[in-house]
Design an enzyme around this catalytic site. Structure first.
Site, PDB file in Angstrom:
ATOM      1  CE  LYS A   1     -25.045  25.663 -13.030  1.00 46.49           C
ATOM      2  NZ  LYS A   1     -25.313  25.901 -11.594  1.00 46.49           N
TER       3      LYS A   1
ATOM      4  CG  ASP B   1     -23.901   7.982  -8.238  1.00 45.49           C
ATOM      5  OD1 ASP B   1     -23.895   7.681  -9.440  1.00 45.49           O
ATOM      6  OD2 ASP B   1     -23.175   8.876  -7.760  1.00 45.49           O
TER       7      ASP B   1
ATOM      8  CB  SER C   1     -28.539  22.523 -12.710  1.00 46.60           C
ATOM      9  OG  SER C   1     -28.398  23.123 -11.454  1.00 46.60           O
TER      10      SER C   1
END
Length: 544
Positions: free
Chosen positions: A310, A296, A285
């Site tokens: 998740k 990224d 999460s």
């Protein structure tokens, strides 16, 4: 003999509710009519509130694995660790042979103020005996916790004191920390372990970073291993400290929820800090949001194993009775467009929960060669355009397999019966003062304290007393691991914080060793952020 037929007034139920239901969807009318019929006509007495709760649970279970319903009590227990504080007596405790053993009192907290000290055993709470009666930890916590300003009376057994000592404690707000450990690994490398993303996690992180910087930190290892997540905003606030203004941190989107983006404001003080983020299969999460954003934007090297996966956003719906429904309303996506959520079949929660075991069965935790990347799920990082993959969870830039060479069934049985914990508590009980006097800090303890053969003989005997049969060969295989765990537990109990345990046990943490190696090899660090891991290319499953 005539048969007497009874006409049950089912039609009456529909007639009585049809006016109120006019304009409702047909499915809703059906649900209300079914509930009315059961409550009015069922052969036995039914609890209508319970009936409604079960209906809500049934509907949610047919959806995704993370939509859920909790009653008032469950909701409070679920939210408490994330709120940053609760009201109680202010002790950290452990259970040893059905007796509550005080490991540490919270500095300045209610128990310390009245004179309770580490090593005390709490025997009674408000005239109820809690020692030696196999009471659950949760039941003990209920007796010790309560509203701020209320009082609780406890009787304590203290080493060297014949009679029980009575204390009256006034409950107060007790902080719950998100950071388990924060210390310098060497002259330049800071280490921080965050266990959850709560209301005060960002605030705690800033204070810890400032302290590490004062000690000379120029590079950081952020350990999110086993971090199950928490508040989305906490992850966003953390990302803000490391990203440039305007850089996308995360976005959410769903069928009935338009795209919502969170972009960095550029006010962070650590945008140039060299960093490694540690993750494993239990990182989930909010932990995945942070790790994904850092990966990224080529902002940090991610080390460890693929995260949980998740990536569903739950919106809480609170009911007047204190219960709550958490309904999945969107998916969250990392800046590259990856949805971290792993695949699932609606309504099949059992298979979803078994997925981590499936990973183990195919060897994902133990060998890189057991992993395959799907070419159709290829993404590129936002800054350097290196290849990363979606498909569930964040795959680290540097994969670290689990080392099971020291795990044996003998080790497993000792751990399962809590023998390491029992031994550490018993040893500290007898030697606390001498250890604290000889080793002023946990680093002194780490460098000077040795687990002796005599200590291990006592440890083995404690295990045999609890039906863990000694196995010479398996003991030798697990000996070094057991010694380090015992040493870490002793340090935690004497020096009173989770950092003490981390200082000891991190010596054998393979993920941490890999993180340090990457961080100290600046050429490799830069190459990973620029080009990615070349080993992964041979594991790509082509879709020709």
């Amino acid at each position: 003999m005539k048969k007497i037929l009874f006409a049950l007034p089912l039609c009456l139920a529909i007639t009585l509710t049809s006016t109120a239901q006019r304009g409702m969807p047909q499915g809703m009318q059906k649900l209300l009519n079914a509930e009315y019929a059961i409550a009015s006509l069922y052969v036995d007495t039914v609890n209508e509130d319970k009936l409604i709760e079960e209906a809500i649970k049934g509907m949610l279970e047919s959806l995704d694995p993370h939509s859920s319903y909790t009653d008032a009590k469950e909701t409070k227990e679920l939210e408490e660790p994330l709120q940053g504080e609760f009201s109680g007596v202010g002790i950290q405790f452990n259970m040893n042979k059905d007796t509550l053993y005080v490991i540490q009192t919270i500095p300045g907290g209610p128990s310390e103020r009245v004179g309770i000290i580490a090593g005390d055993r709490i025997i009674t709470v408000n005239d109820t005996t809690i020692a030696g009666v196999k009471m659950k930890n949760s039941d003990i916590q209920k007796r010790l916790r309560g509203k701020k300003g209320t009082q609780v009376t406890v009787q304590v057994k203290r080493a060297g004191v014949k009679e029980l000592i009575t204390f009256r404690i006034t409950r107060d707000n007790i902080p719950l920390h998100s950071i388990d450990a924060s210390y310098m690994l060497d002259e330049q490398t800071g280490y921080m372990r965050i266990s959850r993303f709560g209301a005060k996690t960002h605030e705690e992180m800033i204070e810890a970073l400032k302290d590490l910087k004062k000690q000379g930190m120029t590079q950081l290892i952020m350990d999110l291993s086993d971090n199950g997540g928490g508040y989305l905003n906490a992850a966003i606030d953390m990302c803000n400290e490391f990203l440039e203004r305007g850089q996308l941190m995360v976005y959410t989107e769903g069928e009935n929820s338009p795209r919502n983006e969170a972009n960095a404001n550029g006010w962070g003080d650590y945008k140039d800090l060299h960093m490694v983020v540690m993750v494993n299969q239990y990182s989930a999460s909010a932990a995945e949001i942070f790790a994904g954003a850092m990966q990224d934007w080529d902002r940090a090297v991610v080390v460890g194993r693929r995260t949980f996966g998740k990536g569903l956003v739950q919106r809480p719906f609170r009911f007047d009775d204190g219960s709550m429904m958490r309904l999945t309303v969107a998916r969250y996506y990392t800046p590259s467009g990856r949805c971290i959520q792993k695949p699932y079949d609606r309504g099949d929660k059992k298979a979803y929960e078994k997925e981590l075991l499936d990973r183990a069965n195919v060897g994902e935790y133990y060998s890189l060669d057991s992993i395959q990347f799907n070419d159709s799920l290829r993404y590129t990082t936002r800054l350097n355009g290196r290849t990363i993959y979606g498909g569930g969870g964040v795959m680290p830039d540097v994969y670290v397999p689990i080392d099971t060479t020291e795990y044996t069934t003998y080790y497993r049985d000792l751990m399962a019966k809590g023998i390491t914990n029992q031994y550490a508590i018993s040893y500290v009980d007898k030697n606390r003062k001498s250890i604290a006097k000889r080793y002023k800090t946990v680093n002194d303890f780490d460098n000077g304290f040795i687990i002796t053969d005599e200590m291990m003989r006592d440890f083995i005997a404690l295990g045999e007393k609890d039906s863990v049969k000694y196995d010479e060969e398996k003991y030798r295989t697990s000996e070094a691991l057991l010694k380090d765990i015992i040493k870490g537990l002793i340090a935690r109990d004497v020096y009173g914080n989770a950092s003490a345990y981390s200082v000891i046990i991190n010596h054998r943490n393979r993920d941490l060793k890999a993180a340090i190696e990457v961080l100290n090899d600046r050429e490799r660090y830069d190459r990973l952020l620029r080009e990615g891991n070349p080993e992964y290319e041979r594991l790509v499953k082509r879709n020709d």
